[in-house]
Design an enzyme around this catalytic site. Sequence first.
Site, mmCIF file in Angstrom:
data_model
loop_
_atom_site.group_PDB
_atom_site.id
_atom_site.type_symbol
_atom_site.label_atom_id
_atom_site.label_comp_id
_atom_site.label_asym_id
_atom_site.label_seq_id
_atom_site.Cartn_x
_atom_site.Cartn_y
_atom_site.Cartn_z
ATOM 1 N N GLY A 138 14.587 60.030 16.721
ATOM 2 C CA GLY A 138 13.809 58.795 16.700
ATOM 3 C C GLY A 138 14.359 57.830 15.671
ATOM 4 N N CYS A 139 13.517 57.012 15.114
ATOM 5 C CA CYS A 139 13.930 56.022 14.118
ATOM 6 C C CYS A 139 14.528 56.707 12.899
ATOM 7 C CB CYS A 139 12.730 55.165 13.709
ATOM 8 S SG CYS A 139 13.098 53.992 12.385
ATOM 9 N N PHE A 140 15.702 56.281 12.486
ATOM 10 C CA PHE A 140 16.346 56.960 11.363
ATOM 11 C C PHE A 140 15.649 56.703 10.035
ATOM 12 C CE2 PHE A 140 19.986 53.682 12.194
ATOM 13 C CZ PHE A 140 19.204 52.612 11.765
ATOM 14 N N TRP A 141 14.785 55.690 9.943
ATOM 15 C CA TRP A 141 14.040 55.476 8.711
ATOM 16 C C TRP A 141 13.174 56.696 8.393
ATOM 17 C CZ3 TRP A 141 11.773 50.003 10.156
ATOM 18 C CH2 TRP A 141 12.819 49.057 10.154
ATOM 19 N N CYS A 142 12.585 57.290 9.431
ATOM 20 C CA CYS A 142 11.671 58.418 9.235
ATOM 21 C C CYS A 142 12.398 59.646 8.694
ATOM 22 C CB CYS A 142 10.978 58.775 10.542
ATOM 23 S SG CYS A 142 9.899 57.487 11.214
#
Length: 305
Positions: A138-142
Amino acid sequence: MNNLTEFEKYVIEQKGTERPFSGEYVDHDVQGMYLCKKCLAPLYKSEHKFNAHCGWPAFDNEIEGAVKHTLDADGHRTEITCAQCGGHLGHVFEGEHLTENNIRHCVNSVSMVFTPLDELSQVSSASTPNEKATFGAGCFWCIEAIFSQLKGVQSVKSGYCGGDAKDANYDAVCSGRTGHAEVIQIEFDPAVISYETLLAVLFESHDPTTLNQQGNDKGPQYRSVIFAHNSQQIDAANRFINALTEQHVWPKPIVTEVSAFDTFYPAENYHEDYFAKHGEQPYCQLVVKPKFDKVMSKFADKRKN
């Protein structure tokens, strides 16, 4: 997914067959690994290969969970396909007594791509003992926020991997047209944290049963994927996924891809340490923080002081 030529599409997607003795891997005996041409999922190791004198590459074993066996409609032959993407490989035959395993995977060369052993080998030395792992969830920020807090993790970089284009940037990847996934590349000390522990954190950090989606983030760039840097990581990832499946940890089938690592494109600088720098933003508060708190509570003993 790799772009295919018309002949490759004919064999892989339309279940065609290449002419006997015409494929590049018929007499191929280099050490390494054979991957699916379409999705780069690992299929066979070089030690599985033998010369059956049949005109096509022959294997008497497979990487666990990599190949699907399906009885043909006529009931006479068993087709083999890539378990990850469904690409046609060929057929499997038993009872020929050609090897001790008494099985022959008859595979079209054009359905595969080969990676030599030296490119799969684990890179380590006395001065640089660290290893790398590359995950998409998913989102790499997470996941960047989560993995950066683990003992033994030296660095975590956000970026893009697994696409067709020869370059990648956020806008292009978000269009879903390049085929890249948002990933993190982890540098870690295996003496402190094992690859298996990283896998455990990965599968706790996202839902591996939703295809091309994590929550409200939708598209192939958000797919669940493991890009393996060597054969040991390939085996470990397949074992881990098989164990989760057998234990019925998830109510739906796991769709996580296992592919050979190719090229990592670092993300733009403003993505670096995004949660640490912008934790007050709504997305971070509503999406990243709950996931971060949940995983960190479960792996508290693995967290840096």
